[in-house]
Scaffold this motif. Sequence first.
Motif, PDB file in Angstrom:
ATOM      1  N   THR A 274       0.718  -1.197   0.062  1.00 53.59           N
ATOM      2  CA  THR A 274       0.087   0.014   0.002  1.00 53.59           C
ATOM      3  C   THR A 274       0.804   1.103  -0.079  1.00 53.59           C
ATOM      4  N   CYS A 275       0.451   2.026  -0.916  1.00 49.95           N
ATOM      5  CA  CYS A 275       1.170   3.438  -0.924  1.00 49.95           C
ATOM      6  C   CYS A 275       0.359   4.477  -0.781  1.00 49.95           C
ATOM      7  N   PHE A 276       0.951   5.515   0.189  1.00 50.86           N
ATOM      8  CA  PHE A 276       0.306   6.598   0.648  1.00 50.86           C
ATOM      9  C   PHE A 276       0.919   7.884   0.392  1.00 50.86           C
ATOM     10  N   GLY A 277      -0.244   8.913  -0.082  1.00 48.14           N
ATOM     11  CA  GLY A 277       0.240  10.095  -0.163  1.00 48.14           C
ATOM     12  C   GLY A 277      -0.245  10.937  -1.441  1.00 48.14           C
TER      13      GLY A 277
ATOM     14  N   ASN B 292       0.327  -6.813  -6.018  1.00 48.36           N
ATOM     15  CA  ASN B 292      -0.935  -6.398  -5.818  1.00 48.36           C
ATOM     16  C   ASN B 292      -0.834  -5.047  -4.892  1.00 48.36           C
ATOM     17  N   ALA B 293      -0.477  -3.879  -5.611  1.00 50.46           N
ATOM     18  CA  ALA B 293      -0.502  -2.699  -5.083  1.00 50.46           C
ATOM     19  C   ALA B 293      -1.723  -1.827  -5.139  1.00 50.46           C
ATOM     20  N   GLN B 294      -1.794  -0.914  -3.956  1.00 49.86           N
ATOM     21  CA  GLN B 294      -3.013  -0.264  -3.762  1.00 49.86           C
ATOM     22  C   GLN B 294      -2.406   1.408  -3.551  1.00 49.86           C
ATOM     23  N   MET B 295      -3.350   2.333  -3.674  1.00 51.91           N
ATOM     24  CA  MET B 295      -2.954   3.676  -3.300  1.00 51.91           C
ATOM     25  C   MET B 295      -3.997   4.505  -2.342  1.00 51.91           C
ATOM     26  N   ILE B 296      -3.331   5.119  -1.375  1.00 48.42           N
ATOM     27  CA  ILE B 296      -4.228   5.892  -0.534  1.00 48.42           C
ATOM     28  C   ILE B 296      -3.939   7.252  -0.822  1.00 48.42           C
ATOM     29  N   SER B 297      -5.099   8.032  -1.211  1.00 42.81           N
ATOM     30  CA  SER B 297      -4.917   9.456  -1.416  1.00 42.81           C
ATOM     31  C   SER B 297      -6.031  10.143  -1.401  1.00 42.81           C
ATOM     32  N   ARG B 298      -6.354  11.526  -2.033  1.00 46.66           N
ATOM     33  CA  ARG B 298      -7.312  12.284  -2.035  1.00 46.66           C
ATOM     34  C   ARG B 298      -7.586  12.923  -3.355  1.00 46.66           C
ATOM     35  N   VAL B 299      -8.461  12.976  -3.845  1.00 50.65           N
ATOM     36  CA  VAL B 299      -8.634  14.017  -4.908  1.00 50.65           C
ATOM     37  C   VAL B 299      -9.901  14.808  -4.776  1.00 50.65           C
TER      38      VAL B 299
ATOM     39  N   PRO C  41      -0.122  12.398 -15.213  1.00 48.74           N
ATOM     40  CA  PRO C  41      -0.463  11.931 -13.911  1.00 48.74           C
ATOM     41  C   PRO C  41       0.808  11.736 -13.141  1.00 48.74           C
ATOM     42  N   GLY C  42       0.726  12.083 -11.911  1.00 49.57           N
ATOM     43  CA  GLY C  42       2.076  11.733 -11.090  1.00 49.57           C
ATOM     44  C   GLY C  42       1.746  11.808  -9.697  1.00 49.57           C
ATOM     45  N   GLY C  43       3.070  12.059  -8.834  1.00 47.33           N
ATOM     46  CA  GLY C  43       2.931  11.940  -7.357  1.00 47.33           C
ATOM     47  C   GLY C  43       3.732  10.642  -7.111  1.00 47.33           C
ATOM     48  N   ALA C  44       4.982  10.724  -6.339  1.00 43.94           N
ATOM     49  CA  ALA C  44       5.747   9.751  -6.155  1.00 43.94           C
ATOM     50  C   ALA C  44       5.017   8.471  -5.625  1.00 43.94           C
ATOM     51  N   PRO C  45       4.291   8.377  -4.662  1.00 40.50           N
ATOM     52  CA  PRO C  45       3.689   7.102  -4.336  1.00 40.50           C
ATOM     53  C   PRO C  45       2.656   6.421  -5.258  1.00 40.50           C
ATOM     54  N   MET C  46       1.941   7.385  -5.976  1.00 41.32           N
ATOM     55  CA  MET C  46       0.983   6.579  -7.078  1.00 41.32           C
ATOM     56  C   MET C  46       2.121   6.153  -8.224  1.00 41.32           C
ATOM     57  N   ASN C  47       3.174   6.759  -8.538  1.00 33.82           N
ATOM     58  CA  ASN C  47       4.082   6.059  -9.513  1.00 33.82           C
ATOM     59  C   ASN C  47       4.530   5.002  -9.130  1.00 33.82           C
ATOM     60  N   VAL C  48       4.799   4.862  -8.030  1.00 35.73           N
ATOM     61  CA  VAL C  48       5.375   3.488  -7.212  1.00 35.73           C
ATOM     62  C   VAL C  48       4.689   2.371  -7.363  1.00 35.73           C
ATOM     63  N   ALA C  49       3.002   2.814  -6.882  1.00 36.76           N
ATOM     64  CA  ALA C  49       2.120   1.624  -6.864  1.00 36.76           C
ATOM     65  C   ALA C  49       2.069   1.337  -8.475  1.00 36.76           C
ATOM     66  N   ALA C  50       1.762   2.155  -9.479  1.00 37.51           N
ATOM     67  CA  ALA C  50       1.504   1.707 -10.777  1.00 37.51           C
ATOM     68  C   ALA C  50       2.845   0.882 -11.156  1.00 37.51           C
TER      69      ALA C  50
ATOM     70  N   LEU D 245      -5.033  -0.344 -10.469  1.00 35.14           N
ATOM     71  CA  LEU D 245      -5.033  -0.018  -9.096  1.00 35.14           C
ATOM     72  C   LEU D 245      -6.411   0.403  -8.721  1.00 35.14           C
ATOM     73  N   PRO D 246      -6.930  -0.227  -7.594  1.00 34.16           N
ATOM     74  CA  PRO D 246      -8.232  -0.129  -7.208  1.00 34.16           C
ATOM     75  C   PRO D 246      -8.495   1.238  -6.576  1.00 34.16           C
ATOM     76  N   LEU D 247      -9.738   1.684  -6.643  1.00 32.32           N
ATOM     77  CA  LEU D 247      -9.983   3.080  -6.411  1.00 32.32           C
ATOM     78  C   LEU D 247     -10.683   3.335  -4.886  1.00 32.32           C
ATOM     79  N   GLU D 248     -10.914   2.353  -4.213  1.00 35.68           N
ATOM     80  CA  GLU D 248     -11.552   2.052  -3.021  1.00 35.68           C
ATOM     81  C   GLU D 248     -10.858   2.953  -1.880  1.00 35.68           C
ATOM     82  N   LEU D 249      -9.717   3.239  -1.919  1.00 40.34           N
ATOM     83  CA  LEU D 249      -8.721   3.859  -0.626  1.00 40.34           C
ATOM     84  C   LEU D 249      -8.382   5.476  -1.213  1.00 40.34           C
ATOM     85  N   ILE D 250      -9.135   5.839  -2.402  1.00 40.00           N
ATOM     86  CA  ILE D 250      -8.749   7.351  -2.993  1.00 40.00           C
ATOM     87  C   ILE D 250     -10.095   7.939  -2.424  1.00 40.00           C
TER      88      ILE D 250
END
Length: 298
Positions: A6-9, A39-46, A22-31, A64-69
């Motif tokens: 799980t990547c956060f930020g 099985n990577a997932q991303m916690i963030s907010r848009v 599209p960018g952001g370090a944690p999102m890049n790592v997850a992708a 990437l799943p969207l449930e944690l964004i």
Amino acid sequence: MNTTITCFGETLWDVLPTSKQPGGAPMNVAADLRNFGINAQMISRVGSDELGTELLDFIAQKGLPLELIQIGQTHLTGVAKANISDANEVTYKIVQPVAWDYIQQAPNLTEAVRNSDFFVYGSLAARSPQTHETLLALLDVAQRKVFDVNLRAPHYERGLVEELLHRADIAKLNEHELIELSAWYGEESDLHAAMHQLRARYALDVLCVTLGEHGAVLLDESGLYSQVGFPVEVADTIGSGDAFLAGFLYKTVQNEPAQKTLEFACATGAYVATQRGATPAFTEETIRTTILLPALPV
């Protein structure tokens, strides 16, 4: 592969002179991890704006799943204005405040992090009190904590970075960041000595320092490992450090020896530097055939 990371930020748009990516370090790592089948997932907010909708579409396309964004109503989706005049050192003007400054703690985030094998976080998302508070709560339940230091002036201060280093099991930073941190303590300016001191100060299991085109160095309990850079034709370096971390985690999960892990991480970063944008599609085979195999002796 059943490993969950799980990547956060921050999730945001890198605004370039002629386009946006599209960018952001944690999102890049997850992708990038998804490219490797992790099985990577991303916690963030848009924000609930057009840029947010486009970003969610992109994230979904990357698998990437969207449930944690989270989707916020009061702040816009993040934007960073990228300056790529120096092909080897991209700089950013990162807009503040934006949606990812307000990531709210929630039961589904806690559950996701508790059930993950690795939790990846950086210093940038902790620039705001709300997201900082959420991050600390998630670090309390994380199993293996990976700190991608990623200093972005003026969005950090010494106390924050020290706090996040103390919580980490694994830390990755670049040589400029290592020099800055070592200067805080008046410690060694020699790269290897500074790495030993930083690892000891924060009781890190693993410390990785990237050296741009010159490769990287890894320090763990078994010793110090160096990898020279792979000569490539650079398109841009956006996302190369994030790809390095993804490659490192991918091989760590496979329990590869430290030297092989470092080599593959450097090769992954080098490949992404040959592509436009931060998150090109690739596989392990892509990295091996385009970066690693050409470098092997005939």
